[in-house]
Scaffold this motif. Structure first.
Motif, mmCIF file in Angstrom:
data_model
loop_
_atom_site.group_PDB
_atom_site.id
_atom_site.type_symbol
_atom_site.label_atom_id
_atom_site.label_comp_id
_atom_site.label_asym_id
_atom_site.label_seq_id
_atom_site.Cartn_x
_atom_site.Cartn_y
_atom_site.Cartn_z
ATOM 1 N N LEU A 89 0.850 -1.185 0.000
ATOM 2 C CA LEU A 89 0.000 0.000 0.000
ATOM 3 C C LEU A 89 0.886 1.234 0.000
ATOM 4 C CD1 LEU A 89 -2.776 -0.883 2.601
ATOM 5 C CD2 LEU A 89 -2.935 -0.892 0.119
ATOM 6 N N VAL A 90 0.491 2.220 -0.773
ATOM 7 C CA VAL A 90 1.194 3.501 -0.798
ATOM 8 C C VAL A 90 0.174 4.564 -0.428
ATOM 9 C CG1 VAL A 90 2.493 5.133 -2.200
ATOM 10 C CG2 VAL A 90 2.765 2.675 -2.595
ATOM 11 N N GLU A 91 0.412 5.210 0.687
ATOM 12 C CA GLU A 91 -0.509 6.235 1.173
ATOM 13 C C GLU A 91 -0.358 7.516 0.365
ATOM 14 O OE1 GLU A 91 -2.872 5.810 3.378
ATOM 15 O OE2 GLU A 91 -2.265 3.753 3.860
ATOM 16 N N PRO A 92 -1.452 8.268 0.206
ATOM 17 C CA PRO A 92 -1.354 9.545 -0.514
ATOM 18 C C PRO A 92 -0.488 10.528 0.265
ATOM 19 C CG PRO A 92 -3.583 9.210 0.347
ATOM 20 C CD PRO A 92 -2.799 7.976 0.662
ATOM 21 N N GLY A 93 0.177 11.373 -0.457
ATOM 22 C CA GLY A 93 1.041 12.379 0.160
ATOM 23 C C GLY A 93 1.401 13.426 -0.859
ATOM 24 N N PRO A 94 2.253 14.337 -0.466
ATOM 25 C CA PRO A 94 2.592 15.438 -1.369
ATOM 26 C C PRO A 94 3.469 15.027 -2.549
ATOM 27 C CG PRO A 94 3.805 15.629 0.688
ATOM 28 C CD PRO A 94 2.842 14.496 0.853
ATOM 29 N N LEU A 95 4.198 13.908 -2.422
ATOM 30 C CA LEU A 95 5.118 13.513 -3.478
ATOM 31 C C LEU A 95 5.270 11.997 -3.512
ATOM 32 C CD1 LEU A 95 7.236 14.341 -5.648
ATOM 33 C CD2 LEU A 95 8.919 14.457 -3.791
ATOM 34 N N LEU A 96 5.254 11.455 -4.703
ATOM 35 C CA LEU A 96 5.580 10.050 -4.950
ATOM 36 C C LEU A 96 6.601 10.046 -6.066
ATOM 37 C CD1 LEU A 96 5.112 6.909 -4.866
ATOM 38 C CD2 LEU A 96 3.371 7.299 -6.627
ATOM 39 N N VAL A 97 7.683 9.322 -5.876
ATOM 40 C CA VAL A 97 8.674 9.159 -6.939
ATOM 41 C C VAL A 97 8.490 7.749 -7.494
ATOM 42 C CG1 VAL A 97 11.116 9.157 -7.552
ATOM 43 C CG2 VAL A 97 10.280 10.768 -5.832
ATOM 44 N N LEU A 98 8.149 7.690 -8.761
ATOM 45 C CA LEU A 98 7.950 6.431 -9.475
ATOM 46 C C LEU A 98 9.066 6.332 -10.489
ATOM 47 C CD1 LEU A 98 6.078 3.978 -10.167
ATOM 48 C CD2 LEU A 98 4.906 5.522 -11.751
ATOM 49 N N GLU A 99 9.841 5.252 -10.411
ATOM 50 C CA GLU A 99 10.976 5.149 -11.321
ATOM 51 C C GLU A 99 11.033 3.778 -11.958
ATOM 52 O OE1 GLU A 99 14.050 3.364 -11.360
ATOM 53 O OE2 GLU A 99 13.611 2.244 -9.554
ATOM 54 N N GLY A 100 11.369 3.785 -13.235
ATOM 55 C CA GLY A 100 11.590 2.538 -13.947
ATOM 56 C C GLY A 100 11.023 2.578 -15.351
ATOM 57 N N VAL A 101 11.423 1.610 -16.120
ATOM 58 C CA VAL A 101 10.966 1.502 -17.501
ATOM 59 C C VAL A 101 9.449 1.376 -17.525
ATOM 60 C CG1 VAL A 101 11.069 0.093 -19.584
ATOM 61 C CG2 VAL A 101 13.126 0.393 -18.198
ATOM 62 N N GLY A 102 8.813 2.230 -18.298
ATOM 63 C CA GLY A 102 7.363 2.198 -18.439
ATOM 64 C C GLY A 102 6.615 3.070 -17.462
ATOM 65 N N SER A 103 7.331 3.742 -16.553
ATOM 66 C CA SER A 103 6.645 4.579 -15.563
ATOM 67 C C SER A 103 5.956 5.786 -16.205
ATOM 68 C CB SER A 103 7.619 5.038 -14.480
ATOM 69 O OG SER A 103 8.663 5.803 -15.036
ATOM 70 N N GLY A 104 6.379 6.144 -17.396
ATOM 71 C CA GLY A 104 5.754 7.257 -18.101
ATOM 72 C C GLY A 104 4.674 6.810 -19.069
ATOM 73 N N SER A 105 4.014 5.730 -18.743
ATOM 74 C CA SER A 105 2.978 5.159 -19.600
ATOM 75 C C SER A 105 1.915 6.188 -19.972
ATOM 76 C CB SER A 105 2.311 3.990 -18.861
ATOM 77 O OG SER A 105 1.168 3.552 -19.553
ATOM 78 N N PRO A 106 1.519 6.238 -21.248
ATOM 79 C CA PRO A 106 0.470 7.180 -21.646
ATOM 80 C C PRO A 106 -0.856 6.944 -20.924
ATOM 81 C CG PRO A 106 1.500 6.207 -23.590
ATOM 82 C CD PRO A 106 2.034 5.487 -22.395
ATOM 83 N N GLY A 107 -1.098 5.717 -20.468
ATOM 84 C CA GLY A 107 -2.348 5.409 -19.780
ATOM 85 C C GLY A 107 -2.514 6.127 -18.458
ATOM 86 N N THR A 108 -1.421 6.562 -17.879
ATOM 87 C CA THR A 108 -1.484 7.305 -16.620
ATOM 88 C C THR A 108 -0.823 8.675 -16.752
ATOM 89 O OG1 THR A 108 0.480 6.093 -15.867
ATOM 90 C CG2 THR A 108 -1.666 5.294 -15.100
#
Length: 153
Positions: free
Chosen positions: A75-94
């Protein structure tokens, strides 16, 4: 942070998160279903990012690379910042949920050398197969061109 494997995304992500203590970092390596799981990662991203955008905890199931199977749910709680890293993290779907898309790149030979040094020579065939998959994904998603910032390591 998106870009090809071995380009330095993880190092950069950890550095950015350290600037704001408590910032969660989600590594896409935990979301892929093994060496051929890149194409199916969009569902995991959706289940993580859409709830967070709505102010509730997002979730993803971690892939256990050693066991070759899905492991626990995070689970990842909502907050002011989330760093998402890795291949495909910039998916057009999101893409509508991404505040800043950073593309990190490096020369192919440098990336392969880094990955094989980290994972061991036995994984070299996997790295080359993965590189083919990520190149196809980046071409389909036009990720680099959609990025807000491009860094070369």
């Amino acid at each position: 942070m998106d870009g090809p494997s071995g380009s330095g995304k993880t190092t950069l992500a950890e550095g950015i998160a350290a600037l704001r203590p408590g910032t969660p970092v989600v590594h896409m390596d935990d979301l892929y279903q093994g060496w051929d799981g890149l194409a199916g990662v969009a569902d995991q991203l959706d289940g993580l990012l859409r709830p967070l955008a709505g102010g509730v905890a997002g979730r993803y199931r971690r892939w256990d690379w050693v066991a070759g199977d899905w492991a626990e749910t995070h689970l990842v709680e909502p907050g002011p910042l989330l760093v998402l890293e890795g291949v495909g993290s910039g998916s057009p779907g999101t893409a509508d949920l991404i505040t800043v898309l950073v593309w990190v790149e490096a020369a192919y030979d440098d990336r392969m050398a880094r990955g094989i040094a980290r994972d061991g020579a036995a994984y070299e065939p996997h790295w080359h197969r993965w590189a083919e998959q990520e190149a196809a994904l980046f071409a389909e998603h036009d990720t680099r061109a959609r990025s807000d910032l491009v860094l070369r390591t």
